[in-house]
Design an enzyme around this catalytic site. Structure first.
Site, mmCIF file in Angstrom:
data_model
loop_
_atom_site.group_PDB
_atom_site.id
_atom_site.type_symbol
_atom_site.label_atom_id
_atom_site.label_comp_id
_atom_site.label_asym_id
_atom_site.label_seq_id
_atom_site.Cartn_x
_atom_site.Cartn_y
_atom_site.Cartn_z
ATOM 1 N N HIS A 259 -9.751 1.072 4.478
ATOM 2 C CA HIS A 259 -8.498 1.324 5.214
ATOM 3 C C HIS A 259 -8.759 2.339 6.330
ATOM 4 O O HIS A 259 -9.542 3.278 6.138
ATOM 5 C CB HIS A 259 -7.423 1.848 4.264
ATOM 6 C CG HIS A 259 -6.065 1.841 4.879
ATOM 7 N ND1 HIS A 259 -5.658 2.794 5.777
ATOM 8 C CD2 HIS A 259 -5.043 0.965 4.759
ATOM 9 C CE1 HIS A 259 -4.427 2.508 6.178
ATOM 10 N NE2 HIS A 259 -4.026 1.405 5.571
ATOM 11 N N SER B 245 2.787 -1.740 10.569
ATOM 12 C CA SER B 245 4.229 -1.701 10.875
ATOM 13 C C SER B 245 4.952 -3.000 10.512
ATOM 14 O O SER B 245 5.858 -3.439 11.224
ATOM 15 C CB SER B 245 4.459 -1.349 12.353
ATOM 16 O OG SER B 245 4.000 -0.034 12.607
ATOM 17 N N GLY C 101 4.391 1.702 4.885
ATOM 18 C CA GLY C 101 5.654 2.457 4.809
ATOM 19 C C GLY C 101 6.813 1.686 4.190
ATOM 20 O O GLY C 101 7.522 2.209 3.316
ATOM 21 N N LYS D 221 0.151 4.211 -0.304
ATOM 22 C CA LYS D 221 -0.533 5.408 0.240
ATOM 23 C C LYS D 221 -0.329 6.585 -0.735
ATOM 24 O O LYS D 221 -0.447 6.369 -1.932
ATOM 25 C CB LYS D 221 -0.024 5.712 1.644
ATOM 26 C CG LYS D 221 -0.064 4.464 2.533
ATOM 27 C CD LYS D 221 0.087 4.743 3.988
ATOM 28 C CE LYS D 221 0.194 3.421 4.741
ATOM 29 N NZ LYS D 221 -0.215 3.492 6.120
ATOM 30 N N ASN E 292 0.862 -1.188 0.000
ATOM 31 C CA ASN E 292 0.000 0.000 0.000
ATOM 32 C C ASN E 292 0.896 1.236 0.000
ATOM 33 O O ASN E 292 1.424 1.629 1.032
ATOM 34 C CB ASN E 292 -0.888 -0.023 1.259
ATOM 35 C CG ASN E 292 -1.766 1.211 1.349
ATOM 36 O OD1 ASN E 292 -1.964 1.918 0.349
ATOM 37 N ND2 ASN E 292 -2.293 1.491 2.539
ATOM 38 N N GLU F 154 -5.890 -5.093 10.617
ATOM 39 C CA GLU F 154 -4.966 -3.990 10.801
ATOM 40 C C GLU F 154 -5.346 -3.176 12.035
ATOM 41 O O GLU F 154 -6.154 -2.237 11.930
ATOM 42 C CB GLU F 154 -5.024 -3.064 9.585
ATOM 43 C CG GLU F 154 -4.657 -3.727 8.288
ATOM 44 C CD GLU F 154 -4.014 -2.738 7.346
ATOM 45 O OE1 GLU F 154 -2.854 -2.918 7.014
ATOM 46 O OE2 GLU F 154 -4.675 -1.741 7.000
ATOM 47 N N GLY G 281 1.698 2.495 10.898
ATOM 48 C CA GLY G 281 2.631 3.624 10.783
ATOM 49 C C GLY G 281 3.291 4.029 12.090
ATOM 50 O O GLY G 281 3.865 5.119 12.182
HETATM 51 P P1 PGA Z 1 2.320 0.632 7.750
HETATM 52 O O1 PGA Z 1 0.917 0.763 7.025
HETATM 53 O O2 PGA Z 1 2.955 -0.644 7.230
HETATM 54 O O3 PGA Z 1 3.072 1.859 7.338
HETATM 55 O O4 PGA Z 1 2.070 0.552 9.201
HETATM 56 C C1 PGA Z 1 0.065 -0.322 6.951
HETATM 57 C C2 PGA Z 1 -1.154 0.025 6.167
HETATM 58 O O5 PGA Z 1 -1.102 0.655 5.117
HETATM 59 O O6 PGA Z 1 -2.220 -0.347 6.585
#
Ligand code: PGA
Length: 237
Positions: free
Chosen positions: A95, A197, A219, A11, A9, A160, A166
């Protein structure tokens, strides 16, 4: 055995097409070497369809969101058919970053139905906001509304926990396996991923559990080196 799934993802990254294409290239190179992971790239809409037209035979693509109407005057929205006709196969729905911006379970329910009706495979994201109590109740409530009238047979769910997204603080594989059990009681025996994460240090701990069908990476998926390592680890798990 089904391949473990790795969803990237991106983002709202990266900020230009050249970087987006480099990120996709890097993932595609790794996918060619590591054939035991199912990798799905989810770039922002502006890069998504160009990349999917060019590279859909090399790697799978997903969108980060979709609208619930099939067509009409909806300024700024993207229909499920626009995605499926561009070679996009998956779409993340619900999400937590979208829920925070005002997306409700009722909207998510409509998006799931629209995605399925147009041949997309939705990746529904659910999870509790705060660490600790009430997880079963919160997941049950979310899933009840999100999945109302939805044929969940063709769905992927990403567990999640919002507090883990994040933050650098992932949930434990043990607790994730418990959450997978809660989700499967409601949604049936469908693939359940973990997200929050995930990085190259912890990805292996999740995908080595038979109950966890893969990982959704935010991330770390826009860091070429990290993401390559994650694909390597998942493919060899
Ligand atoms: P992350 O994001 O890996 O940065 O914590 C996870 C997500 O997009 O749900």
């Amino acid at each position: 055995m089904n391949k473990k799934i790795v969803i990237a993802n991106w983002k709202m990254h990266p900020q230009n097409y050249a970087e987006a294409e480099q990120l996709a290239f890097s993932a595609i190179e790794t996918v060619k070497e590591q054939k035991n992971a199912k990798v799905i790239l989810c770039p922002p809409f502006v890069w998504l369809t160009d990349l999917s037209h060019k590279y859909k035979n090399d790697v799978s693509f997903g969108a980060q969101d979709v609208f619930w109407e099939d067509r009409g005057a909806y300024t700024g929205e993207i229909s499920p058919q626009m995605l499926s006709s561009s070679g996009v196969k998956y779409v993340i729905v619900g999400h937590s970053e979208r829920r925070t911006l005002g997306e409700t379970d009722e909207m998510i329910n409509k998006k799931l139905k629209a995605a399925l009706r147009n041949g997309l495979i939705p990746v529904l994201a659910v999870g509790e906001k705060d660490k600790g109590n009430g997880r079963e109740e919160i997941l049950s409530l979310q899933l009840k509304t999100d999945l109302d009238g939805v044929d969940s047979g063709n769905l992927i769910i990403a567990y999640e926990p919002v507090w883990a997204i994040g933050t650098g603080e992932a949930e434990t594989p043990e607790h994730t396996v418990e959450a997978v059990g809660i989700i499967k009681k409601i949604a049936g025996d469908i693939p359940i991923l973990y997200g929050g994460s995930v990085d190259s240090r912890n990805a292996g701990d999740f995908v080595s559990r038979p109950e966890i069908a893969g990982v959704l990476v935010g991330g770390a998926s826009v860091d070429k080196g990290e993401f390559k390592k994650i694909i390597d680890i998942v493919s060899n798990a």
